[in-house]
Scaffold this active site. Sequence first.
Site, mmCIF file in Angstrom:
data_model
loop_
_atom_site.group_PDB
_atom_site.id
_atom_site.type_symbol
_atom_site.label_atom_id
_atom_site.label_comp_id
_atom_site.label_asym_id
_atom_site.label_seq_id
_atom_site.Cartn_x
_atom_site.Cartn_y
_atom_site.Cartn_z
ATOM 1 N N ARG A 278 0.839 -0.597 -0.136
ATOM 2 C CA ARG A 278 0.598 0.160 0.026
ATOM 3 C C ARG A 278 1.303 1.179 -0.149
ATOM 4 N NH1 ARG A 278 -3.622 0.417 5.488
ATOM 5 N NH2 ARG A 278 -4.692 -0.859 4.251
ATOM 6 N N TYR A 279 2.045 1.446 0.797
ATOM 7 C CA TYR A 279 2.714 1.800 0.704
ATOM 8 C C TYR A 279 3.645 2.394 0.387
ATOM 9 C CZ TYR A 279 -0.339 3.003 4.635
ATOM 10 O OH TYR A 279 -1.284 3.148 5.443
ATOM 11 N N ARG B 139 7.307 0.377 1.730
ATOM 12 C CA ARG B 139 7.357 -1.239 2.920
ATOM 13 C C ARG B 139 6.348 -1.413 2.574
ATOM 14 N NH1 ARG B 139 5.107 3.838 4.932
ATOM 15 N NH2 ARG B 139 3.646 3.669 6.297
ATOM 16 N N CYS C 252 -8.369 -13.493 17.923
ATOM 17 C CA CYS C 252 -9.132 -12.322 18.740
ATOM 18 C C CYS C 252 -10.731 -12.035 18.391
ATOM 19 C CB CYS C 252 -7.668 -10.902 18.331
ATOM 20 S SG CYS C 252 -6.383 -11.570 18.905
ATOM 21 N N CYS D 263 -10.490 -9.348 15.657
ATOM 22 C CA CYS D 263 -9.621 -8.904 14.044
ATOM 23 C C CYS D 263 -10.178 -8.906 12.912
ATOM 24 C CB CYS D 263 -8.884 -10.732 14.311
ATOM 25 S SG CYS D 263 -7.943 -10.962 13.030
ATOM 26 N N ARG E 244 -8.399 -8.963 10.538
ATOM 27 C CA ARG E 244 -8.358 -10.397 9.076
ATOM 28 C C ARG E 244 -9.048 -11.692 9.447
ATOM 29 N NH1 ARG E 244 -2.499 -9.002 9.150
ATOM 30 N NH2 ARG E 244 -2.294 -7.100 7.710
ATOM 31 N N ASP F 63 -7.610 3.288 10.488
ATOM 32 C CA ASP F 63 -7.308 2.741 8.944
ATOM 33 C C ASP F 63 -8.039 2.826 8.469
ATOM 34 O OD1 ASP F 63 -5.892 1.669 7.075
ATOM 35 O OD2 ASP F 63 -5.017 -0.775 8.852
HETATM 36 C C1 PLP Z 1 -0.384 -1.118 8.404
HETATM 37 C C2 PLP Z 1 0.423 -1.274 7.361
HETATM 38 C C3 PLP Z 1 1.462 -0.729 7.184
HETATM 39 C C4 PLP Z 1 2.589 -0.302 8.657
HETATM 40 O O1 PLP Z 1 2.273 0.901 8.234
HETATM 41 P P1 PLP Z 1 2.994 1.946 9.271
HETATM 42 O O2 PLP Z 1 1.788 3.118 10.078
HETATM 43 O O3 PLP Z 1 4.640 2.590 8.689
HETATM 44 O O4 PLP Z 1 2.797 0.713 10.251
HETATM 45 C C5 PLP Z 1 1.958 -1.435 5.945
HETATM 46 N N1 PLP Z 1 1.366 -1.520 4.987
HETATM 47 C C6 PLP Z 1 0.152 -1.858 5.192
HETATM 48 C C7 PLP Z 1 -0.370 -2.010 4.053
HETATM 49 C C8 PLP Z 1 -0.157 -2.087 5.930
HETATM 50 O O5 PLP Z 1 -1.860 -2.237 6.617
HETATM 51 S S1 SF4 Z 2 -3.828 -12.006 13.163
HETATM 52 FE FE1 SF4 Z 2 -6.195 -11.162 14.038
HETATM 53 S S2 SF4 Z 2 -6.681 -13.091 16.072
HETATM 54 FE FE2 SF4 Z 2 -4.599 -13.146 14.883
HETATM 55 S S3 SF4 Z 2 -3.777 -12.465 16.677
HETATM 56 FE FE3 SF4 Z 2 -3.664 -10.229 15.137
HETATM 57 S S4 SF4 Z 2 -5.584 -9.644 15.789
HETATM 58 FE FE4 SF4 Z 2 -5.046 -11.184 16.992
#
Ligand code: PLP
Ligand code: SF4
Length: 364
Positions: free
Chosen positions: A106-107, A110, A123, A126, A128, A324
Site C-alpha cells: 500500500r505504501y 514498505r 482475537c 480481528c 483479518r 486505518d
Molecule cells: C499498517 C500497514 C503498514 C505499516 O504501516 P506503519 O504506519 O509504517 O506502521 C504497511 N502496509 C500496510 C498495507 C499496512 O496496513
Molecule cells: S491476526 Fe487477528 S487473530 Fe491473529 S493475533 Fe492478530 S488480531 Fe489476533
Amino acid sequence: MNVIDSKNPESRHPRTASPVTRTLRTVTDLLEAGLVTPAQAPALDQVAQQYATAIPPAFASLIESPDDPIGRQVIPDAAECTVDPTEDPDPIGDDALSPVPGIVHRYADRALLKPLLVCPLYCRFCFRREHVGPGGGVLDDAALGRALDWLRTHTDIHEVVMTGGDPLMLSPRRMRAIMTALEGMAHIHTIRIHSRVPVADPERLNDEMADALETTRSMWLVAHVNHARELTPAARAAIRRVQARAIPVLGQSVLLRGVNDTPEALEALLRAQVAARIRPYYLHQLDPAPGTARFHVPIREGQRLLASLRGRVTGIAWPTYVLDIPGGHGKVPIAPGYLHEGPDGYLRVEAPDGTIHRLARERG
Ligand SMILES: *Cc1c(COP(=O)(O)O)cnc(C)c1O
Ligand code: SF4
C-alpha cells in the site's frame, strides 16, 4: 488460577473448572474450562462454522471471568453472527492491494509479508478474521519463493513488515530461512515483525526463536498487547529474550470496549508497556470487521480518553492513535486536537489542564 476478587463485580462468575493445560479450540473445550455455559453452546457452534477459536493455556490462566478484559478478547460470542451494515469482510482493503499471495503493498517504501495465517489465539475483534485460522495455512515453499521474488525485484521497498496470522508461529528454521533471504536483498534495510506470541504464548518465543530473529538488518518487534494483565512475568521474559538480541520492542493495542476503554485501564496498559521496556507505538481504532460491534469505541470517546491522560502519563508511554481508513486508503493519526483558530485569526492551543492560550506569533 481462580482469582476471585470480592470487590470486583466482574468476578461474579467464578470459574470452577480445572486448570487449562492445552490450547482451548472447541465449544466442548470451552464448556469444560467453564468459560461458556451449556445454554450458549448452540449459538457458539454457529460461530465456529465461520471463525476459529484458540486460547493457549498461558492466556486462559489470566481469565478471571468470561466477560473480563482478557476473556472478552478470546471467548467466542453469539453476537459474532450478527453483521452490522457498517461492517466489511475486508475492512482495510488489503485484498485489492495484494500483487502476489502473501504480499500486501500500500505504501511506497514498505510492504507486508504474510508467511502464514495461523495465530496463537484468535482475537474476536480481528480485522483479518475472514482469513486467519488454523485452516488458513502457511505459504508453501513455492508461494513463499514468489513472495520473496516480488520483494527482491521491488527495490523501492526498504522495509518488510512481517504479519499474518502471526509470524512467530513459524518454526525457527523457517524464520531463519526468511531472514537469510531478506538479508540477500540490499534494498531491504528494515524488518519488522508484528506478533501476539509474546503475550499469548510466551514460551514459544524461546532462545531458539529469538536467535532466528538475529539479522544484520534493523530488526524491530511490535508486540500486540491490549491489557496490562497480559504482560505477565513469562511475557516479559520473552520480550527480554528479544531485547537481549538488540531488537527494540514496540507495542500496538486496539482500543476495545470492555477491555481498555477506561482512563484507568488505558493508563495501566501504557505504563505496563513502558515498565516492560516496550515503547507504545500505535493505539488502533477498531476496524469494522464483521460481528465485532460489541468492541467498538467511538473515535470521539477515544480522543477524550487520551486527552484525560495528557500531562499525567510520561511522554514515552504515548502511542499514536490511528485509524486505518476503510477501503484501503491507509492509516492516519486521529489524536485529540489541541490547536484551534480563534475569531481574530490567531491560533489557540489547549493545555492539558483545559486552559486555552493564544499564540501571538501564529496567525492561521
Ligand atoms: C499498517 C500497514 C503498514 C505499516 O504501516 P506503519 O504506519 O509504517 O506502521 C504497511 N502496509 C500496510 C498495507 C499496512 O496496513
Ligand atoms: S491476526 Fe487477528 S487473530 Fe491473529 S493475533 Fe492478530 S488480531 Fe489476533
